[in-house]
Design an enzyme around this catalytic site. Structure first.
Site, mmCIF file in Angstrom:
data_model
loop_
_atom_site.group_PDB
_atom_site.id
_atom_site.type_symbol
_atom_site.label_atom_id
_atom_site.label_comp_id
_atom_site.label_asym_id
_atom_site.label_seq_id
_atom_site.Cartn_x
_atom_site.Cartn_y
_atom_site.Cartn_z
ATOM 1 N N HIS C 96 -21.661 11.777 -50.254
ATOM 2 C CA HIS C 96 -21.300 12.131 -51.621
ATOM 3 C C HIS C 96 -20.917 10.874 -52.412
ATOM 4 O O HIS C 96 -20.421 9.899 -51.843
ATOM 5 C CB HIS C 96 -20.129 13.130 -51.614
ATOM 6 C CG HIS C 96 -19.840 13.654 -52.983
ATOM 7 N ND1 HIS C 96 -19.014 13.011 -53.879
ATOM 8 C CD2 HIS C 96 -20.313 14.742 -53.632
ATOM 9 C CE1 HIS C 96 -18.971 13.689 -55.012
ATOM 10 N NE2 HIS C 96 -19.748 14.752 -54.892
ATOM 11 N N GLU C 144 -27.558 13.281 -57.773
ATOM 12 C CA GLU C 144 -26.408 13.340 -58.690
ATOM 13 C C GLU C 144 -26.146 11.970 -59.313
ATOM 14 O O GLU C 144 -25.527 11.114 -58.676
ATOM 15 C CB GLU C 144 -25.132 13.709 -57.928
ATOM 16 C CG GLU C 144 -25.042 15.104 -57.414
ATOM 17 C CD GLU C 144 -23.591 15.447 -57.068
ATOM 18 O OE1 GLU C 144 -23.070 16.419 -57.623
ATOM 19 O OE2 GLU C 144 -22.986 14.725 -56.251
#
Lengths: 225, 225, 225, 225
Positions: C96, C144
């Site tokens: 992430h 992202e």
């Protein structure tokens, strides 16, 4: 050990474009001249890639900006204390605010630096960390509140209590440790204030590195002693 | 970009005591002589503190062993690509087995190296990581199974499939990437085997650095081409 | 492997105070209800300390927010894939934006997750990193752009090219990888746009976690599918 | 603060397969029973994913194995002290030998733990690091020579001087800090020796976790007090 005479002005040139390669060498030459003219000790911390180059070209003591706790041998791209020594370093910063280290590694690096004759300057961020650092027995502790680094607001004025508090706790735990301060230092007046608070000198960076005339700033700085 | 002519022998001197300071310079001089005598490109990756010193003293191309993804400025003790360039580097290893990097940082460092004209050599550990690396568009990929590094057992013999498999996947994804191999390389025969598998050269360390006569080993290595 | 039916809404609750302990459980219950009412798959990524607790109390699939590449055994305080599985996880985020990992470790964690039957969702930040990720063969890739995370400006509107570019490159390299997108997603309209760009769902956080009525937001999100 | 009554046996279950999920809960239940039967305080440090689950199912105090210095909010996959508290933790290990932390972060985590009412147990590796730790004012210091961890050779026998030396230096600097010892502890006799050296208890792992009958080992351990 390479004994560094105090009071001392330690110039950490960091990773500024104004201190890379030949520009770093010019800053070292300025330190050299200022020490010759003033008799006050100056030390330069060149960029990692420049340490050997600058140490071979000047007489000003060179400190590594950082060393890594890796064993001599297969440690590609790490900066070993032994390599700093071989490159001509006389000492090293340890745990700078921009390159923090693990507690156990700091302890091991201080011990290893001493065995190599490298002067160790442990950077700390507050009074209790300075006290903890004193127990690890570095040669010097430089107290630098991170929030003041690069501001031009000198720690000696903005937060004198952190300097005097660190000095007191450090000396209680280990009277042999020399205490410096840093963050926001850029003038002889700042240095004077630091000395009056009881420190043995200062650690600074942008005030000199980014100056139009670094030598003039260095001359002003040593005038504060 | 500094164009590195292939085939090439890249000597990573790591952090061995045999490659620190003046000893590192002697290794660079040996590379320089071997290139002059053989016409084969050699490259040296000096210890971090020695890069500028060695780049100023020799004509052999110097690659950094490692660069850090930090912004130019307040980045004490980090090894910036811009500083490598200013110190005289022609290229850099990225993600060596002894200094692994984050995926997103590898991507950014390859891009930044290209903008600076630094040849990037991405080190990888298996076929799928080589394939992933190809998508990041480095100049070169050096496939090195970590378990063979420093063993003297050459990857070209112990695991030729990892070399040919990496070559195939890398070229499928990005045909512009030059593929090298490393780990356990120490003789001209090993280099010959690596070239025959389709690589454009080798990356090696201890086979030369720890040799009694490094130049003799280098001469043997280039004889394999 | 736990097969996760797509399209899917993955809720990463991060380390917000609004998602700790019992509040995290309430968010999981909301996901569970929304899936029951809508038939659309939702997944929750609880805070690390809450994973086992929430997995035992709900039927919504739980993914770890992060796993560490450590061997089972003496690895105090690390979050192992095997421990995630034992705690009840059905999958895991990997890399992430707020917890980047090394390239070689990502490769090893994807392989290890697959062996354990954990669905792996690799987070990426741009087109070439998505392409590199595809070569590592995760179950899913969530693109992202970090600069949009937490902004409320949906990637599907602010930078649709990064989504379609990632989709194209990922599918060229590995057609089995499911592609999601994230950053700035907070409404059903954003989800609809993401699906129309060709993704199989979204990864989001603050839009739900910090909402006054998280279930209402979740219901709106699934309405976009 | 959650006051932990001393003497105390702290069981760190690490990342062993024998302590994951339901097996971790069984170990916690064994601690609970032993405390009920003996009146001696035991504490368990569950695997990160199991903390909330185990804290909800038992009355034995749970300590986190590790906490990370990240701000509450967008900190995916990090283990925040606030999240440990919300999950039911009564305290936390800090800086375990298998998860070392930066000096400045240890300082900040101790302060933050105290503000949350979490008992902090700082792990240290030698006398001077214990002394440094004392200056940071944790609730407890657990001295554990890393070379003895997992050996079954108890620090209290193999290196009693490191225990008494740490005790002396810690108390000189900060008399409020409770001192424990660890590494190689597996029997009641080891615990007895540790108490006789002046410590307030022990920190241990494999001796219990990997035992055929963990409860029997725990009963033996508390018999040493």
């Amino acid at each position: 050990m390479t004994k560094i005479k105090t009071p001392v002005i330690i110039l950490n040139v960091k990773a500024y474009s104004e201190s890379m390669g030949d520009k770093g060498l010019a800053l070292a030459k300025a330190c050299e001249e200022v020490t010759e003219e003033s008799g006050i000790t100056t030390v330069i911390c060149p960029q990692q890639f420049d340490l050997g180059f600058i140490a071979h070209q000047t007489d000003v003591p060179c400190f590594a900006q950082h060393i890594d706790l890796k064993d001599v041998g297969g440690a590609t791209g790490w900066a070993l204390p032994e390599a700093a020594k071989a490159a001509g370093a006389a000492g090293t910063l340890i745990n700078h605010a921009e390159h923090r280290l693990k507690l156990a590694d700091i302890d091991a690096l201080i011990t290893r630096s001493r065995a190599l004759g490298l002067t160790s300057v442990l950077c700390t961020n507050n009074i209790q960390v300075s006290a903890a650092g004193a127990a690890l027995n570095p040669d010097m502790i430089a107290i630098e509140p991170p929030e003041l680094i690069g501001t031009g607001v000198p720690v000696s004025k903005a937060d004198p209590d952190i300097v005097t508090g660190s000095l007191q706790r450090v000396k209680e735990i280990n009277k042999d440790v020399v205490v410096l301060c840093g963050a926001g230092i850029s003038t002889g007046e700042d240095v004077k204030a630091a000395i009056e608070l009881g420190t043995a000198g200062v650690l600074l960076a942008s005030g000199v590195v980014k100056a139009t005339d670094p030598k003039a700033v260095l001359l002003d700085l040593v005038s504060g002693i």
